[in-house]
Design an enzyme around this catalytic site. Sequence first.
Site, PDB file in Angstrom:
ATOM      1  N   PHE A  50      35.828   2.512  75.089  1.00  0.00           N
ATOM      2  CA  PHE A  50      35.253   3.075  76.316  1.00  0.00           C
ATOM      3  C   PHE A  50      36.276   4.025  76.920  1.00  0.00           C
ATOM      4  O   PHE A  50      37.346   3.601  77.348  1.00  0.00           O
ATOM      5  CB  PHE A  50      34.866   2.012  77.346  1.00  0.00           C
ATOM      6  CG  PHE A  50      34.251   2.642  78.574  1.00  0.00           C
ATOM      7  CD1 PHE A  50      32.910   2.960  78.615  1.00  0.00           C
ATOM      8  CD2 PHE A  50      35.041   2.958  79.677  1.00  0.00           C
ATOM      9  CE1 PHE A  50      32.352   3.583  79.727  1.00  0.00           C
ATOM     10  CE2 PHE A  50      34.485   3.586  80.801  1.00  0.00           C
ATOM     11  CZ  PHE A  50      33.137   3.894  80.827  1.00  0.00           C
ATOM     12  N   ASP A  53      45.091   5.271  76.007  1.00  0.00           N
ATOM     13  CA  ASP A  53      44.283   5.295  77.227  1.00  0.00           C
ATOM     14  C   ASP A  53      44.625   4.041  78.034  1.00  0.00           C
ATOM     15  O   ASP A  53      44.140   2.950  77.741  1.00  0.00           O
ATOM     16  CB  ASP A  53      42.793   5.354  76.883  1.00  0.00           C
ATOM     17  CG  ASP A  53      41.916   5.450  78.137  1.00  0.00           C
ATOM     18  OD1 ASP A  53      42.441   5.244  79.252  1.00  0.00           O
ATOM     19  OD2 ASP A  53      40.707   5.734  77.998  1.00  0.00           O
ATOM     20  N   LYS A  69      42.156   5.177  87.536  1.00  0.00           N
ATOM     21  CA  LYS A  69      41.817   3.975  88.307  1.00  0.00           C
ATOM     22  C   LYS A  69      42.861   3.660  89.391  1.00  0.00           C
ATOM     23  O   LYS A  69      42.849   4.290  90.421  1.00  0.00           O
ATOM     24  CB  LYS A  69      41.560   2.806  87.359  1.00  0.00           C
ATOM     25  CG  LYS A  69      40.269   3.019  86.540  1.00  0.00           C
ATOM     26  CD  LYS A  69      39.642   1.746  86.009  1.00  0.00           C
ATOM     27  CE  LYS A  69      38.205   2.009  85.581  1.00  0.00           C
ATOM     28  NZ  LYS A  69      38.037   2.367  84.178  1.00  0.00           N
TER      29      LYS A  69
HETATM   30  C1  PLP Z   1      37.284   3.482  83.526  1.00  0.00           C
HETATM   31  C2  PLP Z   1      37.846   4.017  82.266  1.00  0.00           C
HETATM   32  C3  PLP Z   1      37.730   5.372  81.936  1.00  0.00           C
HETATM   33  C4  PLP Z   1      36.916   6.355  82.742  1.00  0.00           C
HETATM   34  O1  PLP Z   1      37.374   6.491  84.059  1.00  0.00           O
HETATM   35  P1  PLP Z   1      36.410   7.161  85.161  1.00  0.00           P
HETATM   36  O2  PLP Z   1      37.327   7.327  86.339  1.00  0.00           O
HETATM   37  O3  PLP Z   1      35.289   6.215  85.418  1.00  0.00           O
HETATM   38  O4  PLP Z   1      35.950   8.453  84.601  1.00  0.00           O
HETATM   39  C5  PLP Z   1      38.347   5.820  80.773  1.00  0.00           C
HETATM   40  N1  PLP Z   1      39.038   4.972  79.992  1.00  0.00           N
HETATM   41  C6  PLP Z   1      39.171   3.666  80.281  1.00  0.00           C
HETATM   42  C7  PLP Z   1      39.967   2.789  79.370  1.00  0.00           C
HETATM   43  C8  PLP Z   1      38.569   3.140  81.420  1.00  0.00           C
HETATM   44  O5  PLP Z   1      38.661   1.832  81.690  1.00  0.00           O
END
Ligand code: PLP
Length: 407
Positions: free
Chosen positions: A146, A231, A260
């Site tokens: 994700f 990520d 985040k």
């Molecule tokens: C939440 C998340 C995203 C996307 O972040 P948004 O601010 O919602 O666009 C990307 N990668 C990971 C691992 C995430 O948990």
Amino acid sequence: MTAVVPTRTADQVALADRHGVTNYAPLPVVLSHGEGAWVTDVDGNRYLDALAGYSALNFGHRHPVLTEAAHRQLDALTLTARAFHNDRLPAFQRDVAELTGTEAVLPMNTGAEAVESAIKVARAWGHRVRGIPEGRARIVVAGGNFHGRTTTIVGFSDDPSARDGFGPYADGFDRVPYGDSGALAAALTDDTAAVLIEPIQGEAGVIVPPPGYLAEVRRVTVERDVLLICDEIQSGLGRTGATLRSDTEGVRADLYTLGKALGGGIVPVSAVAGRRDVLGVLRPGEHGSTFGGNPFAAAVGSAVCGLLGTGEYQAAALELGGYLGERLRELPGFTAVRGAGLWFGCDVDPALGDGRAVCVELARRGVLAKETHGVTVRLSPPLVVTREEIDVLVDTLGQVLEDLARG
Ligand SMILES: *Cc1c(COP(=O)(O)O)cnc(C)c1O
């Protein structure tokens, strides 16, 4: 005449149904106030927030240091666009670089934008530095990933609810099973510019790969001169007991995506942090964002780096996470409990119900959490939570599971 402002839960839910869009199915709780680990709804009910904005609220609601920084900046300067310098962005970039042990920092707003930016940088590096023929650079990703909701990103997801119906999908991605470093190594070709991976998969259900996996991914990417992009948007910034989960695994990535918690739960702030020679492939005019790097976001982001610089939140995540994990594993009713730091995915025994049923019952009893992928309850309380509040969370969860077992 003044319009009637709906204030109670039922009115608010009805209003949301009328003009909202159906891309979420929120629990029927309407929140209007938050402080620390607690939120209050429009009817005055209090809830322990065990989701913490999917880790965007690592420091809880309205942490005084963060709101102070925000108020101060609101009274000075909020936006300039990148056409000019502003006096907060360079300090923010230095703070993120020092916190993460990186050289250069590209500011954006949302997590998906940080991932998109990392993809662009990796492709340009592949073409311009590695000598991959123009338009051929490929990126290896993991099954169950994700990385956000843009059309490019959902195109390399294997989650039907994220992907199906939103094509045509962007080319240039190769997906391999998560946790299998052999499969990943075999997928690297002369055209591979980068591997993009979550050190722990959050949305997939807090999936922790086997020990040594990330280190082996690092080893094979170095061997093939392929960039490693970790990520850390959800796994980073204290959640797992370290500033970066990759560090716990003894791995340095070439690029990290952050988001985040970087915005302190106040404003969207994301970044790509990493090697100067890699991020330096971008030339003026090739990439940007109207809001990215704005002084308001930078001031809040710097304050977040200040909190994490003390190490106390990482330590709290480790210690309290250890306690939460111990207590969760004593509960009957879960078929699996996975986690790291203050971050857990608990699979509900299908005989009792699904994740949603557990979350609905939890909310009725004053604890907020969110299910993922049907069976999993995801727990990520803010790092300011206390041992007593963890007891409230686990005791409530225990009662819900017991009641579901009784039927
Ligand atoms: C939440 C998340 C995203 C996307 O972040 P948004 O601010 O919602 O666009 C990307 N990668 C990971 C691992 C995430 O948990």
